[in-house]
Design a protein around this motif. Structure first.
Motif, mmCIF file in Angstrom:
data_model
loop_
_atom_site.group_PDB
_atom_site.id
_atom_site.type_symbol
_atom_site.label_atom_id
_atom_site.label_comp_id
_atom_site.label_asym_id
_atom_site.label_seq_id
_atom_site.Cartn_x
_atom_site.Cartn_y
_atom_site.Cartn_z
ATOM 1 N N SER A 153 -14.737 -5.211 -4.991
ATOM 2 C CA SER A 153 -15.599 -5.546 -6.118
ATOM 3 C C SER A 153 -16.804 -4.613 -6.236
ATOM 4 O O SER A 153 -17.263 -4.323 -7.340
ATOM 5 C CB SER A 153 -16.055 -6.998 -6.012
ATOM 6 O OG SER A 153 -16.737 -7.228 -4.785
ATOM 7 N N THR A 181 -16.634 -5.235 3.243
ATOM 8 C CA THR A 181 -15.239 -5.633 3.397
ATOM 9 C C THR A 181 -14.320 -4.469 3.754
ATOM 10 O O THR A 181 -13.099 -4.627 3.748
ATOM 11 C CB THR A 181 -14.729 -6.289 2.103
ATOM 12 O OG1 THR A 181 -14.909 -5.370 1.009
ATOM 13 C CG2 THR A 181 -15.474 -7.578 1.804
ATOM 14 N N ASP A 202 -16.721 -11.334 -7.765
ATOM 15 C CA ASP A 202 -16.159 -12.145 -6.686
ATOM 16 C C ASP A 202 -16.399 -13.614 -7.010
ATOM 17 O O ASP A 202 -17.410 -13.969 -7.625
ATOM 18 C CB ASP A 202 -16.818 -11.820 -5.344
ATOM 19 C CG ASP A 202 -16.444 -10.438 -4.834
ATOM 20 O OD1 ASP A 202 -15.246 -10.107 -4.866
ATOM 21 O OD2 ASP A 202 -17.345 -9.696 -4.409
ATOM 22 N N GLU A 253 -20.149 -14.857 -3.955
ATOM 23 C CA GLU A 253 -21.043 -13.737 -3.710
ATOM 24 C C GLU A 253 -22.470 -14.262 -3.685
ATOM 25 O O GLU A 253 -22.702 -15.458 -3.862
ATOM 26 C CB GLU A 253 -20.853 -12.642 -4.785
ATOM 27 C CG GLU A 253 -21.113 -13.092 -6.208
ATOM 28 C CD GLU A 253 -20.863 -11.980 -7.241
ATOM 29 O OE1 GLU A 253 -19.761 -11.393 -7.214
ATOM 30 O OE2 GLU A 253 -21.753 -11.711 -8.057
#
Length: 380
Positions: free
Chosen positions: A41, A121, A317, A320
């Motif tokens: 993202s 991530t 997301d 978040e």
């Protein structure tokens, strides 16, 4: 070898370039020489394309200096980024093929940085090899930089979140068509999944149908349990629109008239959720919004049955920043979007939750979900 394309509608080049410039400045403010943004993202936020995280390294280098950003891609993945307006964004594209060392390529582009920040991530496979390649540089997370850019949504992002909320509201309005005794949670969930796509989402990211005792598990999913008369059913559903912004809304249903204990507890829950929404305004902390709901439940003897935070941010997301929870002293700012979703969970018996997405406005709050909050009683 095929990879599913993740291309979807993206913001215009001017918007993306402004985001990259803000990321560059934020990195400099954080005393970080470069951001290393992998697929996901954050990458989508910066260049309009999320890509995919595989065993071959793909990464966007955003230096804190005036040097151009560089998109490093495996040659076989490059066609999937063909719609990214790299020329307009001032982004160099460097491809590599199997047998070459992409980590050394990144290191050569970075020079001798003192500190680099990698995507939260990014796979350890890439993080560790980048650490070895950029020897001597302190390696930190890019999350603290990126979340400051992404927490407050612009007008286009808020419009997308409104459309997502309207779409998921239309699905909740139809739950009575599918939720009835004799059907399994999985059967009801399949109908909801189909409706989520029919109402404009690209797919259903999650469909929770928690009936009876399964409703006491906040992240239950679906099962082969047959819905019975008297069940209370938690339905928590959501997914992304084509432009990537997500919906997330929960309503609680009763199949037939619920027991008096449930009616009483649900009314307290409804008041707690309403109070938390009313508490939202600029300058109020995330902790204070959480407390607005939690205090009401606690005063009614239900505090121990509320076992999670009151909310989470939402955007590209589903979960978040900002997180609406006890101890988070972050002051709310206009443009922040997040869920308000207190719940009550009586283990082994039943559960209930009410969830809306809300946006902080200049002087208060805008709820994006507008379905009624009352316990929906369906025919048994």
């Amino acid at each position: 070898m095929s990879r599913r394309s993740l291309h979807t509608p993206a913001p215009d080049a001017a918007t993306l370039r402004a985001r990259i410039d803000r990321a560059r400045a934020a990195a400099a403010d954080a005393a970080t020489d470069a951001l290393l943004i992998g697929p996901g993202s954050d990458l989508r936020y910066l260049i309009g394309q999320a890509g995919g995280s595989f065993e071959r390294l793909s990464v966007l280098l955003v230096p804190a200096t005036d040097a151009p950003p560089t998109l490093v891609l495996p040659a076989l993945e490059a066609p999937g980024y063909a719609d990214v307006p790299t020329d307009d964004l001032g982004v160099d594209v460097v491809t590599w093929v199997d047998g070459e060392d992409p980590y050394r390529l990144v290191a050569d582009r970075l020079g001798k940085p003192g500190r680099v920040a990698v995507s939260d991530t990014m796979a350890a496979l890439h993080v560790l090899r980048l650490r070895d390649a950029v020897a001597g540089a302190e390696q930190t997370l890019a999350g603290p930089v990126m979340r400051e850019l992404r927490m407050c949504k612009d007008a286009a992002e808020l419009a997308a979140l409104r459309r997502a909320a309207e779409a998921i509201d239309r699905v909740h309005a139809r739950v009575g068509e599918w939720l009835r005794p004799g059907r399994t949670e999985a059967e009801v969930g399949a109908d909801i999944t189909e409706a989520i796509v029919e109402e404009g989402h690209t797919h259903a990211d999650f469909v929770i149908v928690g009936s009876g005792p399964n409703g006491a598990s906040p992240h239950h999913d679906v099962s082969d349990r047959v819905i019975e008369p008297g069940d209370v059913v938690v339905v928590d559903i959501g997914g992304p629109l084509p432009e990537g912004y997500n919906s997330d809304s929960t309503r609680t249903y009763a199949v037939g008239e619920p027991a008096a204990e449930i009616v009483e507890a649900y009314e307290v829950l409804r008041r707690a959720q309403e109070a938390a929404v009313r508490a939202v305004r600029p300058g109020v902390t995330a902790h204070e919004v959480d407390a607005a709901a939690r205090d009401i439940l606690t005063d009614a003897g239900l505090g121990e049955l509320f076992i999670h935070r009151t909310g989470h941010g939402i955007g590209l997301d589903v979960h978040e920043e900002p997180y609406i929870m006890s101890g988070n002293d972050l002051p709310l700012q206009p443009g922040m979007a997040f869920s308000v979703e207190p719940g009550v969970y009586r283990a082994g018996k039943w559960g209930a939750r009410i969830e809306d997405i809300v946006v902080v406005t200049a002087d208060g709050v805008e709820p994006l979900n507008t379905r009624p909050h009352e316990l929906v009683v369906l025919p048994a």
